[in-house]
Motif scaffolding. Sequence first.
Motif, short mmCIF file in Angstrom:
data_model
loop_
_atom_site.label_atom_id
_atom_site.label_comp_id
_atom_site.label_asym_id
_atom_site.label_seq_id
_atom_site.Cartn_x
_atom_site.Cartn_y
_atom_site.Cartn_z
N ARG A 1 0.84 -1.22 0.00
CA ARG A 1 0.00 0.00 0.00
C ARG A 1 0.87 1.25 0.00
NH1 ARG A 1 -3.56 2.92 -2.15
NH2 ARG A 1 -4.24 4.65 -0.83
N ARG A 2 1.98 1.23 0.73
CA ARG A 2 2.89 2.38 0.74
C ARG A 2 3.43 2.65 -0.66
NH1 ARG A 2 8.28 1.02 3.57
NH2 ARG A 2 8.39 -0.14 1.61
N ASN A 3 3.82 1.60 -1.36
CA ASN A 3 4.34 1.77 -2.71
C ASN A 3 3.27 2.26 -3.67
OD1 ASN A 3 6.80 0.80 -1.78
ND2 ASN A 3 6.42 -1.30 -2.45
N GLU A 4 2.09 1.69 -3.50
CA GLU A 4 0.97 2.10 -4.36
C GLU A 4 0.59 3.56 -4.12
OE1 GLU A 4 -3.65 0.64 -5.25
OE2 GLU A 4 -2.63 0.02 -3.43
N ALA A 5 0.53 3.95 -2.85
CA ALA A 5 0.16 5.33 -2.52
C ALA A 5 1.24 6.31 -2.96
CB ALA A 5 -0.09 5.45 -1.01
N SER A 6 2.51 5.91 -2.84
CA SER A 6 3.60 6.78 -3.26
C SER A 6 3.52 7.08 -4.76
CB SER A 6 4.95 6.13 -2.95
OG SER A 6 5.11 5.97 -1.55
N LYS A 7 3.18 6.06 -5.54
CA LYS A 7 3.02 6.28 -6.98
C LYS A 7 1.82 7.17 -7.28
CE LYS A 7 5.08 1.87 -8.34
NZ LYS A 7 4.84 0.55 -8.98
N ALA A 8 0.77 7.01 -6.49
CA ALA A 8 -0.46 7.77 -6.73
C ALA A 8 -0.29 9.25 -6.40
CB ALA A 8 -1.60 7.19 -5.90
N ALA B 1 -1.68 12.25 -8.71
CA ALA B 1 -2.65 13.24 -8.22
C ALA B 1 -2.11 14.65 -8.41
CB ALA B 1 -2.95 12.99 -6.74
N LYS B 2 -0.82 14.84 -8.13
CA LYS B 2 -0.24 16.17 -8.33
C LYS B 2 -0.26 16.56 -9.80
CE LYS B 2 2.85 16.57 -4.33
NZ LYS B 2 2.43 17.94 -3.96
N GLY B 3 0.02 15.59 -10.67
CA GLY B 3 0.00 15.88 -12.10
C GLY B 3 -1.36 16.29 -12.60
N GLN B 4 -2.38 15.80 -11.92
CA GLN B 4 -3.76 16.15 -12.30
C GLN B 4 -4.28 17.37 -11.54
OE1 GLN B 4 -5.82 12.50 -11.44
NE2 GLN B 4 -5.23 11.52 -13.39
N GLY B 5 -3.41 17.95 -10.72
CA GLY B 5 -3.80 19.15 -9.97
C GLY B 5 -4.71 18.86 -8.80
N ASP B 6 -4.77 17.58 -8.38
CA ASP B 6 -5.65 17.21 -7.27
C ASP B 6 -4.83 17.24 -5.99
OD1 ASP B 6 -7.46 16.15 -5.51
OD2 ASP B 6 -7.94 14.38 -6.71
N VAL C 1 1.07 7.76 3.47
CA VAL C 1 2.41 7.21 3.31
C VAL C 1 3.25 7.50 4.55
CG1 VAL C 1 4.57 7.47 2.03
CG2 VAL C 1 2.42 7.25 0.79
N ALA C 2 3.11 8.71 5.08
CA ALA C 2 3.87 9.08 6.27
C ALA C 2 3.48 8.18 7.46
CB ALA C 2 3.63 10.54 6.61
N GLU C 3 2.20 7.89 7.57
CA GLU C 3 1.72 7.04 8.66
C GLU C 3 2.25 5.61 8.50
OE1 GLU C 3 -2.48 5.46 10.66
OE2 GLU C 3 -2.52 6.87 8.99
N LEU C 4 2.25 5.12 7.24
CA LEU C 4 2.75 3.77 6.99
C LEU C 4 4.25 3.67 7.27
CD1 LEU C 4 0.78 2.87 3.74
CD2 LEU C 4 0.65 1.66 5.92
N LYS C 5 4.99 4.71 6.90
CA LYS C 5 6.42 4.73 7.15
C LYS C 5 6.72 4.70 8.65
CE LYS C 5 8.18 6.90 2.93
NZ LYS C 5 8.88 8.08 2.35
N GLN C 6 5.85 5.27 9.41
CA GLN C 6 6.02 5.28 10.87
C GLN C 6 5.60 3.93 11.47
OE1 GLN C 6 3.81 8.37 12.88
NE2 GLN C 6 5.12 8.27 14.68
N LYS C 7 4.56 3.34 10.88
CA LYS C 7 3.98 2.11 11.44
C LYS C 7 4.78 0.86 11.06
CE LYS C 7 -0.37 -0.53 11.35
NZ LYS C 7 -1.73 -0.60 10.77
N LEU C 8 5.27 0.83 9.81
CA LEU C 8 5.89 -0.40 9.31
C LEU C 8 7.12 -0.85 10.10
CD1 LEU C 8 5.51 -0.06 5.44
CD2 LEU C 8 4.62 -1.89 6.88
#
Length: 427
Positions: free
Chosen positions: A50-57, A61-66, A77-84
Amino acid sequence: MHDLKYIRENPADFDAALARRGDDPVSARILELDERRRALQTEVQMGQARRNEASKAIGKAKGQGDEETAQALMAEVAELKQKLPTLEEEERQVGEELKNALAVIPNLPAADVPAGADESDNLEVATWGQPRDFDFAPQEHADIGPALGMDFETGVRMSGARFTFLRGQMARLHRALGQFMLDHQTGNHGYVECNPPVLVQDEAMYGTDKLPKFAEDSFRTTDDLWLIPTAEVSLSSSVMGEIVEEAALPMRLTALTLCFRSEAGSAGRDTRGFIRQHQFEKCELVSITKPEDSDAEHERMAAAAESVLQALELPYRKMLLCTGDMGFGARKTYDLEVWLPGQGSYREISSISNTGDFQARRMNARFRPDGEAKGTQFVHTLNGSGLAVGRTLVAVIENYQQADGSVTIPDILQPYMGGVTTLEPQN
């Protein structure tokens, strides 16, 4: 080490086999740890994915201006990096707990091992030789040995209890026995002579089931090396972490080495004489085989050890050890017990064990079957004394003693003694 898959699929059978050895059931505890570890592994893997998937997303999202979605993903991602890291450490700890729990479970006895609580329940399967009929009262080696060069006092004075200083022709007889054993096993039974280290690392002791349970029985140096309690450790560890080709099996190895044991579990036993020493020599036999060959190899190894006693014309009996008297790593063991007329009893001089794949799993020692490019199987390991040199010396002294305190040299050893045919008392 035991096969986790077998325990998962046969918990009741596993506990029943341990019960034959007098051990408590452990499968529930092992399976609990196994389930926790696997659940944590799954959680870690899912979190990493999920961290890898979210990092790619985030980039998408930024490219689409979202920006709102990008910020939410960044927070996730920050939460997962802390939890993992916490989950990974918990997985490591549970895995280590599982490994430690498995490491202290003894091997399962073979089906034909007799049930029993201790040595009184061992089964005599054969005897060889007729004890000599003395026309005088035979003495123990500890009584006649000093006049022949078995110097207990000097050994104790320089090194403490359970050390002996051999002198003159007694020392030569000891050497002759070891050399004869090596020549006999290499020349008559196809063992390959080796000269292995007598100092080994933790991995070698662990792989041959001497650690962690029996650490107090061995000597450790200040730089964390272990003095081997038997050359089984060095010889069996020669395939540690290896994948050997099927064509190389069986491997039959022998070595005459010094061995060192603290005898921590034998306080008060055999304190007199040369039977139980902290330092001794042993001609060790080790076989590495395919699983389907190990039972036959066990019988072959026992016969190789017996042939030494037969060549020396020393009466002995062969015992099949019961479940309660077998060593920790053995699935089946024969003991050879030599007759000691001075003690009027049979005493162990060799222990020959089939450990199955128990040690191989701990050592990760495998073989590649012919015709298979990738698949491997665990080897089976066997070990035995062929023989313990000091105890054989004791047996020769007691069985070949004469009324005047001298000892006749067995015929087979005389070529190793430079023509000496008798040990004569020196005082």
